[in-house]
Design an enzyme around this catalytic site. Structure first.
Site, PDB file in Angstrom:
ATOM      1  CG  HIS A  17      31.971 -78.039 -72.993  1.00 32.06           C
ATOM      2  ND1 HIS A  17      31.184 -78.221 -71.884  1.00 32.06           N
ATOM      3  CD2 HIS A  17      32.593 -76.838 -72.816  1.00 32.06           C
ATOM      4  CE1 HIS A  17      31.313 -77.189 -71.065  1.00 32.06           C
ATOM      5  NE2 HIS A  17      32.174 -76.322 -71.613  1.00 32.06           N
ATOM      6  CG  ASP A  69      52.434 -36.232 -55.264  1.00 34.71           C
ATOM      7  OD1 ASP A  69      52.255 -37.366 -55.749  1.00 34.71           O
ATOM      8  OD2 ASP A  69      52.883 -36.048 -54.118  1.00 34.71           O
ATOM      9  CD  GLU A  76      52.129 -43.606 -53.369  1.00 26.81           C
ATOM     10  OE1 GLU A  76      51.142 -43.052 -53.894  1.00 26.81           O
ATOM     11  OE2 GLU A  76      52.412 -43.491 -52.163  1.00 26.81           O
TER      12      GLU A  76
END
Length: 440
Positions: free
Chosen positions: A412, A352, A318
């Site tokens: 289609h 942080d 992280e």
């Protein structure tokens, strides 16, 4: 060949813990889905000892929390939020709607549309992590989300004043004092008193992360943000005290937070281990940090910078703090990380709390395929098409008809053929009884 001076928990131990978490979360989410508010209240009382008249804060409740903070407290929160908002706006400005004529008479484009409602989880059981309010609420609001709600657990038996202030100042539309799995479930599933959201964001412990994982698909999520991870990449240009401080500064998040040193210097590795023991004797959060270090801490000595990059990308941490003689080498060559912190003058704590980048980042190796939370997570890039001339419609229709035939999709094909008939002037039979349009 790298050597490990210290290893963390074995994979089978982690797997057993993960299984227990999964089972607990599954049971609780099912209970919330079945019983709504009643289940949420019982769970809040059980896990947090918290069962107020209402989990939603009133304007008076919010003001009471603001009044408990000093002018300096509020100024510091405002400074941090200004940095987060500034960088989020820069990110938003980098995202462009597009519209282009790709062929004569054919216009394609996309719009970046914000989700209608986001639920932001703000951890706060052990520590009042007010920074998570900045990172989630401000980012959602800058993206243009109309309804942003927050959930944070009580702190010491009442709403955490700093968290509430941060949520108010960030612009949250609804603020609930509610934590854990019950908060995640209430926001995603909805109850009698909490309208469900379209997207869940925010970090949390292993139970919060697992709840988000199990609810993904029912709602969108930012990423899998579980217990904090940190990797310090360092060489002999720094000392053991700095490395130990940066490792323990993140290990204090929780007893399951991995903290890893990766270095080319065995001397630095051993000095760091010694410094960690010294700091654990005086650090106020040592009871938590020590468990994290003993169970999940690792020390790895690699041969050179290239091997450090290979190992770091396998770890996919992280947070990655880089303190080497050539920090830009890691910026240029690493591919799997949540966020890089380059050089000894910065650190994970800056990211942080205050510097402006978002601290909600991928864990559990999710950095292999996603970055962290940013304004783009709250936006849906939605395409559109416009055909403005008869000739373009007929031309695209002929290609489409033949391609539909290759796949066996007659319906289609007829969607294409009817345009060829109407806008191209060709008498094409119904697709179910005819060959596709030829190129002649």
């Amino acid at each position: 060949m790298a050597i490990w001076l210290k290893r963390g928990a074995k994979a089978d131990q982690k797997a057993a813990i993960d299984r227990s978490v999964r089972d607990t979360v599954e049971t609780i989410l099912a209970d919330i889905g079945a019983r709504g508010d009643a289940a949420v209240r019982e769970l809040s009382q059980r896990f947090d000892g918290w069962s107020p008249d209402a989990f939603l804060l009133s304007d008076r409740d919010k003001q009471d929390c603001l009044d408990q903070l000093s002018d300096l407290d509020l100024s510091d929160i405002q400074f941090a939020q200004d940095q987060v908002r500034r960088f989020a706006k820069i990110q938003r400005d980098s995202i462009r709607d597009v519209e282009v004529e790709t062929l004569p008479g054919v216009t394609l484009g996309h719009k970046n549309v914000p989700v209608n409602a986001a639920g932001c989880y703000v951890p706060g059981g052990k520590y009042p992590l007010l920074a998570s309010a900045h990172m989630s609420v401000i980012t959602a609001k800058v993206a243009g989300v109309p309804r942003v709600i927050t959930c944070a657990p009580p702190f010491r038996g009442k709403p955490a004043p700093a968290i509430v202030a941060a949520q108010v100042m960030a612009g949250a539309d609804e603020i609930y004092v509610l934590g854990g799995i019950q908060a995640i479930g209430a926001m995603a599933i909805g109850t009698e008193t909490i309208a469900p959201v379209d997207m869940l964001v925010g970090p949390g412990n292993a139970f919060v992360a697992e709840a988000k994982r199990q609810l993904y698909g029912r709602v969108g999520i930012d990423l899998f943000a579980g217990p904090t991870e940190t990797l310090v990449i360092a060489d002999e240009t720094v000392d053991g005290e700095l490395c130990a401080t940066d490792l323990l500064g993140q290990a204090e998040h929780g007893p399951d937070s991995p903290a890893i040193l990766l270095t080319t210097s065995e001397k630095l590795a051993r000095d760091t281990i010694a410094e960690i023991e010294r700091l654990l004797a005086i650090l106020p959060t040592a009871p938590i940090a020590r468990i994290a270090w003993e169970n999940y801490g690792e020390v790895i000595v690699a041969e050179d910078h290239a091997e450090m990059v290979r190992i770091a990308d396998q770890i996919a941490s992280e947070h990655v703090q880089v303190m080497t003689a050539n920090d830009d080498y890691f910026l240029a060559n690493m591919t799997n990380y949540g966020a890089l912190f380059l050089g000894p003058r910065t650190n994970v704590s800056f990211g942080d709390k205050v510097i402006g980048t978002n601290h909600t980042l991928p864990t559990n190796k999710a950095a292999r395929y996603t970055g962290g939370l940013w304004v783009g997570k709250f936006l849906k890039t939605c395409t559109y098409q416009r055909v403005t001339t008869d000739a373009a419609s007929a031309m695209i229709g002929e290609y489409c008809s033949r391609l539909c035939s290759l796949e066996g999709f007659a319906g289609h094909g007829e969607q294409a053929n009817i345009r060829v008939r109407r806008y191209g002037g060709r008498n094409i039979p119904y697709a179910g009884r005819a060959e596709p349009v030829s190129s002649s």
